[in-house]
Enzyme design. Structure first.
Site, PDB file in Angstrom:
ATOM      1  N   ASP A  33       0.857  -1.192   0.000  1.00 55.23           N
ATOM      2  CA  ASP A  33       0.000   0.000   0.000  1.00 55.23           C
ATOM      3  C   ASP A  33       0.889   1.236   0.000  1.00 55.23           C
ATOM      4  OD1 ASP A  33      -3.266   0.310   0.987  1.00 55.23           O
ATOM      5  OD2 ASP A  33      -2.009   2.110   0.887  1.00 55.23           O
ATOM      6  N   ARG A  38      -1.023   3.278   7.040  1.00 53.25           N
ATOM      7  CA  ARG A  38      -1.810   2.042   6.982  1.00 53.25           C
ATOM      8  C   ARG A  38      -0.899   0.820   7.190  1.00 53.25           C
ATOM      9  NH1 ARG A  38      -6.478  -0.574   7.811  1.00 53.25           N
ATOM     10  NH2 ARG A  38      -7.135  -1.938   6.122  1.00 53.25           N
ATOM     11  N   CYS A 270     -19.843   2.215  -3.477  1.00 53.41           N
ATOM     12  CA  CYS A 270     -20.230   1.109  -4.368  1.00 53.41           C
ATOM     13  C   CYS A 270     -21.539   1.454  -5.056  1.00 53.41           C
ATOM     14  CB  CYS A 270     -20.372  -0.184  -3.582  1.00 53.41           C
ATOM     15  SG  CYS A 270     -18.780  -0.856  -3.089  1.00 53.41           S
ATOM     16  N   ARG A 341     -16.654   8.077   3.837  1.00 49.34           N
ATOM     17  CA  ARG A 341     -16.482   8.587   2.469  1.00 49.34           C
ATOM     18  C   ARG A 341     -17.794   8.498   1.702  1.00 49.34           C
ATOM     19  NH1 ARG A 341     -11.690   4.959   0.709  1.00 49.34           N
ATOM     20  NH2 ARG A 341     -13.038   3.516   1.809  1.00 49.34           N
TER      21      ARG A 341
END
Ligand code: NAD
Length: 429
Positions: A33, A38, A270, A341
């Protein structure tokens, strides 16, 4: 191809980490990543997305690159050298839209460049990010060919296997969801399918081509979007007719083939985004999608609609709107999930603020810094000890279900339930 797989997962977010963890129970896996923070949290055994529990993550974590000794386990890294020896690359980077709702393929191009730099003969690159049909072969493969200098389907191969996980859903975890797979040749399709079949308990479905698999994923979410748009439209109609939409849906739902969709806000990255990917490809090919885009428009209007419905309820009770105090419960894009988000709760908040209402938002799941960073909004860590003119339940977090809202409400106050879960409320969507 019956060689020992060494798997590199590119992008360790909501999709990449659970998948990398699962493969690591059987294979050497390096998760790559670009976000160093992270990588550090994962190395410490913590997942801020809350998709993989610490003990589960720690049970596969290894301290050095598992490719070296060819042993199973998960190692997180932001160093390109660590994925050099992989022979399977799985790309799980974001596929957002830009401010005009056009697909933004930048993360896919960038991650394909990354993979292109370390690609070797015989390797397979499998894309999992949600895309429109054609992205893998027409957009990503040319980048891999250019950077690696190798030839597609001669030197290296590709696959596409869309992800179906549902963040925050502890029941339908990655291994329990049947997975669609595909490959750039029939033989590679079999290899990709067998690889996933070795860890996905629910089994796999091998699609005949990469484009079929890409199209299948994008229509799954588009279908949900359109169905929710339909019930949102029904909610608008029945509110005008002063009929309870939830009771109508309950009654209609007694028919065997009536689909159980509920009205609500459609956020996240999504359902609210993928239809734009399909629409873009349709438009490029000269077809203007009517139903898909109408569904998007309708669902995107719901935040403002909810705000105006709450204001109407307040006016009916003679509550002063200008300066009125509203407690908003929930800001994440869905229940029991920390992801803020593309949340449509912010449309509700800004809609209420347009009416000069003062909104206090409480969300035990959201990270206040992230909310501030994404939307410039401050949220509180606990509900202030004051009485509000109105309370709106925007997200159905489990913490809110048994909350006694009357404790925080003025005597004449309004309770508005966006999710239709409260037994006692003045109005609901
Ligand atoms: N979240 C879901 O529920 C879900 C479900 C099914 C499919 N998808 C799809 O899966 C894909 C990934 O979604 P997500 O929710 O996991 O995203 P995410 O934002 O949670 O994670 C993506 C990760 O990729 C990393 N990244 C970005 N660019 C990179 C690069 N060039 N190289 C390496 N790493 C990079 C980011 O730092 C981040 O950690 C998207 O296409 C999404 O539409 C998401």
């Amino acid at each position: 191809m019956e060689k020992q797989y060494k798997i590199a997962v590119i992008g360790l977010g909501y999709v990449g980490l659970p998948l990398a963890r699962l493969f690591a129970t059987k294979y050497p896996v390096v998760g790559f990543d670009i976000n160093q923070k992270r990588i550090e949290e994962l190395r410490a055994g913590n997942d801020s997305t809350l998709e993989v529990e610490s003990d589960v993550l720690r049970s596969v974590l290894v301290q050095q690159n598992p490719f070296i000794k060819n042993e199973k386990g998960f190692f997180a890294s932001a160093d390109l050298n660590d994925i050099h020896d992989a022979n399977i690359y799985i790309v799980t980077v974001p596929t957002p839209v830009d401010k005009h709702n056009r697909p933004d393929l930048t993360p896919l191009y960038k991650s394909s460049e990354t993979v292109g730099k370390v690609l070797s003969k015989g390797d397979i690159v499998i894309y999992e990010s949600t895309v429109y049909p054609g992205v893998t072969e027409e957009e990503c493969i040319p980048v891999l060919e250019k950077i690696s200098g190798m030839k597609f389907n001669e030197d290296f191969f590709a696959g596409y296997s869309p992800e179906r996980i549902n963040p925050g859903d502890k029941e339908h975890t990655v291994e329990k969801i049947l997975k669609v797979t595909s490959g750039s040749t029939p033989e590679i399709g079999e290899v990709v399918n067998n690889l996933y079949k070795s860890v996905i308990v629910a089994g796999t479905h091998l699609a005949p081509t990469i484009k079929v698999a890409e199209a299948a994923k994008v229509i799954e979410n588009s279908q949900r979007d359109i169905n929710i748009a339909f019930v949102n439209e029904l909610a608008k109609i029945f509110n005008l007719l002063e009929i309870d939409t939830h009771e109508v849906l309950k009654a209609a739902g007694t028919k065997w083939n009536f689909l159980p969709f509920k009205p609500g806000l459609v956020g996240g990255h999504c359902i609210g985004v993928d239809p734009y990917y399909l629409a873009q490809k349709a438009q490029e090919n000269g077809y203007h999608p009517e139903i898909i885009l109408a569904g998007r428009r309708l669902n995107d209007s719901m935040g403002q609609y909810v705000a105006s419905e709450l204001v109407k309820c307040m006016i009916k009770k003679n509550i002063n709107i200008n300066g009125g105090q509203v407690l908003n419960l929930g800001i994440t894009f869905k229940e029991n999930c920390p992801d803020v988000r593309n949340t449509k709760a912010v449309d509700v908040i800004s809609g209420l603020e347009d009416y000069q209402l003062q909104v206090t938002t409480f969300d035990p799941w959201a990270n206040p810094e992230e909310v501030k960073h994404e939307y410039g909004l401050s949220i509180v860590n606990e509900i202030p000890k004051q009485k509000f003119d109105a309370i709106i339940l925007t997200v159905a977090h489990k913490e809110f279900i048994n909350l006694n809202l009357k404790d925080y409400l003025k005597e004449n106050g309004v309770i508005y339930d966006v999710k239709g879960i409260l037994a006692d409320c003045d109005s609901r969507l």
